[in-house]
Design a protein around this motif. Structure first.
Motif, PDB file in Angstrom:
ATOM      1  N   GLU A 319      45.406  48.217  54.579  1.00 12.58           N
ATOM      2  CA  GLU A 319      46.456  47.652  55.417  1.00 12.58           C
ATOM      3  C   GLU A 319      46.987  46.355  54.836  1.00 12.58           C
ATOM      4  N   ALA A 320      46.086  45.521  54.338  1.00 10.80           N
ATOM      5  CA  ALA A 320      46.515  44.261  53.733  1.00 10.80           C
ATOM      6  C   ALA A 320      47.359  44.507  52.487  1.00 10.80           C
ATOM      7  N   MET A 321      46.934  45.462  51.663  1.00  4.25           N
ATOM      8  CA  MET A 321      47.697  45.788  50.456  1.00  4.25           C
ATOM      9  C   MET A 321      49.064  46.364  50.815  1.00  4.25           C
ATOM     10  N   ALA A 322      49.101  47.217  51.827  1.00  3.90           N
ATOM     11  CA  ALA A 322      50.375  47.778  52.267  1.00  3.90           C
ATOM     12  C   ALA A 322      51.305  46.695  52.791  1.00  3.90           C
ATOM     13  N   SER A 323      50.724  45.584  53.249  1.00  2.18           N
ATOM     14  CA  SER A 323      51.508  44.452  53.746  1.00  2.18           C
ATOM     15  C   SER A 323      51.918  43.496  52.635  1.00  2.18           C
ATOM     16  N   GLY A 324      51.550  43.828  51.391  1.00  2.12           N
ATOM     17  CA  GLY A 324      51.951  43.003  50.258  1.00  2.12           C
ATOM     18  C   GLY A 324      51.053  41.818  49.994  1.00  2.12           C
ATOM     19  N   LEU A 325      49.800  41.870  50.465  1.00  3.82           N
ATOM     20  CA  LEU A 325      48.880  40.754  50.265  1.00  3.82           C
ATOM     21  C   LEU A 325      47.960  40.995  49.063  1.00  3.82           C
ATOM     22  N   PRO A 326      47.737  39.959  48.241  1.00  3.19           N
ATOM     23  CA  PRO A 326      46.680  40.064  47.230  1.00  3.19           C
ATOM     24  C   PRO A 326      45.324  40.038  47.924  1.00  3.19           C
ATOM     25  N   VAL A 327      44.335  40.658  47.303  1.00  2.00           N
ATOM     26  CA  VAL A 327      43.022  40.817  47.932  1.00  2.00           C
ATOM     27  C   VAL A 327      41.951  40.115  47.112  1.00  2.00           C
ATOM     28  N   VAL A 328      41.071  39.401  47.810  1.00  2.00           N
ATOM     29  CA  VAL A 328      39.854  38.856  47.214  1.00  2.00           C
ATOM     30  C   VAL A 328      38.686  39.532  47.919  1.00  2.00           C
ATOM     31  N   SER A 329      37.894  40.297  47.170  1.00  3.28           N
ATOM     32  CA  SER A 329      36.813  41.045  47.795  1.00  3.28           C
ATOM     33  C   SER A 329      35.660  41.213  46.807  1.00  3.28           C
ATOM     34  N   THR A 330      34.832  42.233  47.024  1.00  6.54           N
ATOM     35  CA  THR A 330      33.589  42.379  46.265  1.00  6.54           C
ATOM     36  C   THR A 330      33.485  43.739  45.583  1.00  6.54           C
ATOM     37  N   GLU A 338      39.827  50.977  45.687  1.00  9.78           N
ATOM     38  CA  GLU A 338      41.032  50.494  46.366  1.00  9.78           C
ATOM     39  C   GLU A 338      41.738  49.411  45.554  1.00  9.78           C
ATOM     40  N   VAL A 339      40.984  48.423  45.124  1.00  7.05           N
ATOM     41  CA  VAL A 339      41.543  47.206  44.533  1.00  7.05           C
ATOM     42  C   VAL A 339      41.368  47.223  43.025  1.00  7.05           C
ATOM     43  N   SER A 340      42.460  47.417  42.305  1.00  6.57           N
ATOM     44  CA  SER A 340      42.425  47.393  40.836  1.00  6.57           C
ATOM     45  C   SER A 340      42.626  45.956  40.347  1.00  6.57           C
ATOM     46  N   ALA A 341      42.464  45.760  39.047  1.00  3.64           N
ATOM     47  CA  ALA A 341      42.552  44.407  38.474  1.00  3.64           C
ATOM     48  C   ALA A 341      43.923  43.782  38.661  1.00  3.64           C
ATOM     49  N   ASP A 342      44.959  44.606  38.823  1.00  2.00           N
ATOM     50  CA  ASP A 342      46.304  44.048  38.985  1.00  2.00           C
ATOM     51  C   ASP A 342      46.711  43.906  40.444  1.00  2.00           C
ATOM     52  N   THR A 343      45.751  44.118  41.373  1.00  2.00           N
ATOM     53  CA  THR A 343      46.077  43.967  42.788  1.00  2.00           C
ATOM     54  C   THR A 343      45.191  42.953  43.501  1.00  2.00           C
ATOM     55  N   GLY A 344      44.153  42.460  42.831  1.00  2.00           N
ATOM     56  CA  GLY A 344      43.283  41.487  43.484  1.00  2.00           C
ATOM     57  C   GLY A 344      42.166  41.028  42.579  1.00  2.00           C
ATOM     58  N   ILE A 345      41.251  40.279  43.160  1.00  4.29           N
ATOM     59  CA  ILE A 345      40.112  39.723  42.431  1.00  4.29           C
ATOM     60  C   ILE A 345      38.839  40.191  43.124  1.00  4.29           C
ATOM     61  N   LEU A 346      37.935  40.821  42.358  1.00  2.42           N
ATOM     62  CA  LEU A 346      36.667  41.303  42.891  1.00  2.42           C
ATOM     63  C   LEU A 346      35.511  40.588  42.208  1.00  2.42           C
ATOM     64  N   MET A 347      34.427  40.398  42.956  1.00  2.00           N
ATOM     65  CA  MET A 347      33.252  39.698  42.427  1.00  2.00           C
ATOM     66  C   MET A 347      31.997  40.294  43.049  1.00  2.00           C
ATOM     67  N   LYS A 348      30.851  39.888  42.538  1.00  2.00           N
ATOM     68  CA  LYS A 348      29.597  40.309  43.141  1.00  2.00           C
ATOM     69  C   LYS A 348      29.492  39.722  44.544  1.00  2.00           C
ATOM     70  N   PRO A 349      28.873  40.457  45.472  1.00  2.00           N
ATOM     71  CA  PRO A 349      28.764  39.942  46.847  1.00  2.00           C
ATOM     72  C   PRO A 349      27.763  38.799  46.947  1.00  2.00           C
ATOM     73  N   GLY A 350      27.912  37.994  47.981  1.00  2.00           N
ATOM     74  CA  GLY A 350      26.929  36.954  48.281  1.00  2.00           C
ATOM     75  C   GLY A 350      27.027  35.703  47.452  1.00  2.00           C
TER      76      GLY A 350
END
Length: 407
Positions: A319-330, A338-350
């Motif tokens: 939903e956030a991506m469909a709304s045009g938001l960049p994503v920061v997740s894990t 869902e989140v590729s390198a050109d759509t957001g930033i992913l990292m290890k959890p915790g």
């Protein structure tokens, strides 16, 4: 038997007191599309009996019972929640379904009882993996005392594993789930990918007047970047990591935390445990919000943050991506699907330090936010479509029934 003659019963396993769930929402949205192709009905565990037709789908609300309700003031909420049950066997018998499709594994005991009803009636069932990653991780403790872990194995993980092993097909939301399901002992030949879609509702722009009403209602700051979190305030969703990351940020930003506060006591404890003053200017809690308010929120903030420790394929990210938001997740569950390198930033959890760094980077870089957000909207449109998922599910139903009749 052709697909058009199939009768399918979808069953959503959920505590009736839960007012919002990604798994429940996904089940309804998928079954609505399936009902446009074949004869389908959906049963939902609820507080009271009822029947409605919504978007062409017949939804039966089956009253659930809980023997622990008289003790709810004495027992932990999580323990009481596990005891919900609904007697769905008469509905399954009367429906004369060719196949049953289960959604959501919580409470696990209710899921196992429903699967046993299918076995008794000789109805094959399939199950979508909403919540499977969360339950697999939760059953391993999430830092719980050692004495609790055998109980989690017995009451949480084992029933889900039993149902998955005996399903005619397990419908994964992403390919990333295959190692987890194989670890549960599910036959790889029974695994299929039928992913979530995104609700087109969240792609519709809200009016500026509606957006301004939301800004005023929640007193959203207009002079700082706004970082939106949507989800339960539980350990698996990583809200505590966000709380610990906020003081580490260099940028002056505000985290907007949407989602119901189920217990004021637990909420106060969450803040205290993570060193967050109740009146901090770096965080704003909306409590429960409507679907309309959520859409307006997506269109009023600058980025989406979801530091989850365990998730299967979160609808809120789509939903956030469909709304045009960049994503920061894990990097857990199906989130990398869902989140590729050109759509957001992913990292290890915790890791609050890594989270703070990623949030700082996006808060300080408007062009980067726009580039990631535009790419995210395009990715969702291309890959996550409920109509396509419904077609895949119907083909799987037909295959299951054909195999049953040929045996």
């Amino acid at each position: 038997m052709t697909a058009t003659k199939l009768r399918v019963g979808a069953v959503v396993i959920t505590p009736p007191t839960f007012k919002a769930s990604g798994g429940v929402s996904a089940a309804i949205q998928l079954t609505e599309r399936i009902a446009k192709q074949i004869d389908s009905a959906l049963l939902l565990m609820a507080e009271d009996n009822g029947e409605t037709v919504e978007n062409g789908l017949r939804i039966i609300r089956q009253k659930a019972a809980n023997p622990l309700l008289p003790l709810r003031r004495l027992l932990p909420r999580q323990v009481v929640t596990l005891a919900w049950r609904a007697n769905i066997k008469p509905w399954l018998r009367e429906g004369r379904f060719d196949v049953v499709h289960f959604h959501n594994p919580h409470p696990p005991g209710a899921l196992k009882a429903a699967a046993q009803a299918c076995k008794d009636l000789k109805i094959p069932y399939v199950i979508s993996t909403h919540g499977f990653i969360e339950f697999n991780e939760f059953s391993q403790g999430f830092g719980a005392p050692a004495w609790q872990k055998p109980l989690l194995e017995l009451l949480v993980r084992r029933p889900v594993v039993h149902v998955a092993q005996n399903a005619a097909r397990v419908l994964m939301l992403s390919p990333q789930e295959e190692p987890v399901l194989s670890g549960m002992g599910v036959d790889p030949r029974n695994l299929r990918v039928v992913s979530n879609g995104v609700d087109p509702y969240f792609t519709i722009p809200v009016s500026e007047a509606e957006r301004q009403r939301l800004v005023a209602r929640f007193a959203l700051p207009t002079d700082r970047p706004l970082m939106l979190y949507v989800g339960n305030h539980t350990a698996n969703k990583g809200l505590d990591v966000l709380l610990r990351a906020l003081p580490l940020m260099r940028e002056k930003a505000v985290a907007v935390v949407a989602g119901a506060i189920r217990s004021q006591k637990e909420h106060a404890q969450l803040l205290a445990d993570n060193g967050m003053p109740a009146g901090s200017e770096t965080i704003l809690f909306t409590d429960f919000i409507t679907r309309e308010e959520l859409r307006a929120l997506y269109q009023s903030v600058h980025l989406f943050v979801f530091p989850s420790r365990a998730d299967t394929l979160p609808l809120v990210i789509l939903e956030a991506m469909a709304s045009g938001l960049p994503v920061v997740s894990t990097l857990i569950g199906g989130i990398p699907f869902e989140v590729s390198a050109d759509t957001g930033i992913l990292m290890k959890p915790g890791d609050p330090t890594a989270l703070a760094s990623a949030l700082d980077r996006l808060c300080a870089d408007l062009p980067l936010r726009k580039a990631l957000g535009d790419a995210g909207r395009a990715r969702v449109t291309q890959l996550f479509n409920w109509e396509r998922s419904a077609e895949q599910a119907v083909a799987i139903y037909e295959d299951v029934v054909s195999n049953k009749t040929s045996q």
